[in-house]
Design a protein around this motif. Structure first.
Motif, PDB file in Angstrom:
ATOM      1  N   ALA A 137     -16.229  -0.402   8.692  1.00  0.00           N
ATOM      2  CA  ALA A 137     -16.960   0.870   8.624  1.00  0.00           C
ATOM      3  C   ALA A 137     -16.001   2.052   8.713  1.00  0.00           C
ATOM      4  O   ALA A 137     -16.222   3.082   8.085  1.00  0.00           O
ATOM      5  CB  ALA A 137     -17.998   0.947   9.742  1.00  0.00           C
ATOM      6  N   ASN A 138     -14.915   1.877   9.459  1.00  0.00           N
ATOM      7  CA  ASN A 138     -13.955   2.962   9.664  1.00  0.00           C
ATOM      8  C   ASN A 138     -12.816   2.959   8.657  1.00  0.00           C
ATOM      9  O   ASN A 138     -11.839   3.684   8.836  1.00  0.00           O
ATOM     10  CB  ASN A 138     -13.382   2.876  11.087  1.00  0.00           C
ATOM     11  CG  ASN A 138     -14.418   3.195  12.134  1.00  0.00           C
ATOM     12  OD1 ASN A 138     -15.435   3.822  11.843  1.00  0.00           O
ATOM     13  ND2 ASN A 138     -14.182   2.763  13.349  1.00  0.00           N
TER      14      ASN A 138
ATOM     15  N   GLU B  36     -20.347   0.556   2.933  1.00  0.00           N
ATOM     16  CA  GLU B  36     -21.355   1.627   2.943  1.00  0.00           C
ATOM     17  C   GLU B  36     -22.684   1.151   3.527  1.00  0.00           C
ATOM     18  O   GLU B  36     -23.360   1.902   4.234  1.00  0.00           O
ATOM     19  CB  GLU B  36     -21.539   2.199   1.532  1.00  0.00           C
ATOM     20  CG  GLU B  36     -20.287   2.899   1.001  1.00  0.00           C
ATOM     21  CD  GLU B  36     -19.628   3.830   2.026  1.00  0.00           C
ATOM     22  OE1 GLU B  36     -20.334   4.685   2.594  1.00  0.00           O
ATOM     23  OE2 GLU B  36     -18.413   3.698   2.276  1.00  0.00           O
ATOM     24  N   GLN B  37     -23.053  -0.088   3.252  1.00  0.00           N
ATOM     25  CA  GLN B  37     -24.306  -0.622   3.815  1.00  0.00           C
ATOM     26  C   GLN B  37     -24.188  -0.772   5.332  1.00  0.00           C
ATOM     27  O   GLN B  37     -25.121  -0.447   6.077  1.00  0.00           O
ATOM     28  CB  GLN B  37     -24.663  -1.964   3.169  1.00  0.00           C
ATOM     29  CG  GLN B  37     -24.874  -1.897   1.669  1.00  0.00           C
ATOM     30  CD  GLN B  37     -26.044  -1.020   1.251  1.00  0.00           C
ATOM     31  OE1 GLN B  37     -26.814  -0.527   2.065  1.00  0.00           O
ATOM     32  NE2 GLN B  37     -26.183  -0.793  -0.042  1.00  0.00           N
ATOM     33  N   ILE B  38     -23.033  -1.245   5.802  1.00  0.00           N
ATOM     34  CA  ILE B  38     -22.824  -1.382   7.249  1.00  0.00           C
ATOM     35  C   ILE B  38     -22.793  -0.004   7.903  1.00  0.00           C
ATOM     36  O   ILE B  38     -23.379   0.198   8.971  1.00  0.00           O
ATOM     37  CB  ILE B  38     -21.539  -2.188   7.533  1.00  0.00           C
ATOM     38  CG1 ILE B  38     -21.782  -3.671   7.187  1.00  0.00           C
ATOM     39  CG2 ILE B  38     -21.103  -2.040   8.981  1.00  0.00           C
ATOM     40  CD1 ILE B  38     -20.553  -4.550   7.284  1.00  0.00           C
ATOM     41  N   ARG B  39     -22.143   0.957   7.268  1.00  0.00           N
ATOM     42  CA  ARG B  39     -22.130   2.330   7.806  1.00  0.00           C
ATOM     43  C   ARG B  39     -23.562   2.866   7.912  1.00  0.00           C
ATOM     44  O   ARG B  39     -23.912   3.544   8.878  1.00  0.00           O
ATOM     45  CB  ARG B  39     -21.280   3.249   6.927  1.00  0.00           C
ATOM     46  CG  ARG B  39     -19.775   3.035   7.090  1.00  0.00           C
ATOM     47  CD  ARG B  39     -18.982   4.079   6.326  1.00  0.00           C
ATOM     48  NE  ARG B  39     -19.308   5.416   6.770  1.00  0.00           N
ATOM     49  CZ  ARG B  39     -18.870   5.968   7.906  1.00  0.00           C
ATOM     50  NH1 ARG B  39     -18.069   5.290   8.704  1.00  0.00           N
ATOM     51  NH2 ARG B  39     -19.221   7.188   8.238  1.00  0.00           N
ATOM     52  N   SER B  40     -24.387   2.556   6.921  1.00  0.00           N
ATOM     53  CA  SER B  40     -25.782   2.989   6.945  1.00  0.00           C
ATOM     54  C   SER B  40     -26.520   2.387   8.142  1.00  0.00           C
ATOM     55  O   SER B  40     -27.290   3.081   8.825  1.00  0.00           O
ATOM     56  CB  SER B  40     -26.462   2.581   5.631  1.00  0.00           C
ATOM     57  OG  SER B  40     -27.853   2.752   5.709  1.00  0.00           O
TER      58      SER B  40
ATOM     59  N   ALA C 183     -32.543  -1.784   2.078  1.00  0.00           N
ATOM     60  CA  ALA C 183     -31.469  -2.238   1.188  1.00  0.00           C
ATOM     61  C   ALA C 183     -30.206  -2.591   1.969  1.00  0.00           C
ATOM     62  O   ALA C 183     -29.480  -3.523   1.608  1.00  0.00           O
ATOM     63  CB  ALA C 183     -31.154  -1.158   0.153  1.00  0.00           C
ATOM     64  N   ALA C 184     -29.942  -1.868   3.058  1.00  0.00           N
ATOM     65  CA  ALA C 184     -28.758  -2.159   3.873  1.00  0.00           C
ATOM     66  C   ALA C 184     -28.928  -3.486   4.607  1.00  0.00           C
ATOM     67  O   ALA C 184     -27.998  -4.287   4.678  1.00  0.00           O
ATOM     68  CB  ALA C 184     -28.505  -1.019   4.853  1.00  0.00           C
ATOM     69  N   VAL C 185     -30.112  -3.724   5.145  1.00  0.00           N
ATOM     70  CA  VAL C 185     -30.384  -4.992   5.829  1.00  0.00           C
ATOM     71  C   VAL C 185     -30.273  -6.141   4.844  1.00  0.00           C
ATOM     72  O   VAL C 185     -29.649  -7.174   5.126  1.00  0.00           O
ATOM     73  CB  VAL C 185     -31.782  -4.964   6.495  1.00  0.00           C
ATOM     74  CG1 VAL C 185     -32.137  -6.325   7.077  1.00  0.00           C
ATOM     75  CG2 VAL C 185     -31.842  -3.883   7.565  1.00  0.00           C
TER      76      VAL C 185
END
Length: 199
Positions: free
Chosen positions: A26-27, A76-80, A94-96
């Motif tokens: 994420a970072n 990006e999905q994990i950041r979300s 969508a992220a899940v």
């Protein structure tokens, strides 16, 4: 945002990145002052290097554009998900789904194998064609573990704008690095001085 051309501008690892690879993922896109951005995954070579440093791919994995794109998409999905958790909001479906798809694409548990001479043993399948899928599954599983485990309550966004990194809070500390903490303190001091001169 302008993209920085050097990786030297990158900050040291945020609190918790050593325990959670998903936090490090994420970072891996870092917002810096002045509208600059450092993306540690912006090319296949950088993505391969990032995975290699974390034991998720061999040095000679031969990362392709599509592989780096998949890694950035999962980031990006994990950041979300981290943002939704930090804000106390529902996650985007969508992220899940993206995290679940990555986790179930390949087996991450060591499977039972049987050698005719030595008998049963367990091994994780890791054909070279599935290196990225295994890395994505490992990162997605770590994100799910972080969000549902004992560290979930410590997951927070860095409190120093424009930083966009996440960390595991330790005590009252809400900054991902000393640099961000210094910047936040300087901004508060400036705001106090400005308020005093205008009163």
């Amino acid at each position: 945002m302008k993209e920085s051309v050097t990786e030297e501008a990158a900050l040291p690892p945020a609190q918790g990145e050593g325990e959670h690879l998903s936090l490090a993922l994420a970072n891996s896109a870092i917002a810096l002052p002045g509208g600059h951005m450092v993306d540690l995954l912006r090319t296949p070579a950088l993505a391969n290097h990032w995975l290699t440093e974390r034991g998720l791919a061999p040095v000679d994995a031969g990362m392709r554009d599509m592989c780096a794109t998949q890694l950035r998409a999962l980031r990006e999905q994990i950041r979300s998900l981290f943002a939704a958790h930090d804000a106390g909001l529902p996650a985007l479906p969508a992220a899940v789904t993206a995290v679940n798809d990555a986790m179930t694409r390949v087996p991450t548990a060591p499977l039972l194998r049987w050698d005719d001479k030595t008998g049963p043993y367990r091994a994780t399948p890791h054909p070279t064609t599935e290196i990225v899928d295994h890395a994505l599954a490992t990162l997605a599983a770590d994100a799910a573990d972080l969000l549902t485990g004992p560290d979930a309550d410590r997951l927070t966004a860095c409190g120093s704008a424009p930083c966009n990194r996440y960390l595991l809070r330790h005590g009252r500390r809400h900054w991902c690095s000393t640099r961000c903490g210094d910047r936040a303190r300087a901004a508060r001091a400036y705001a106090r001085r400005t308020r005093t001169t205008t009163e």
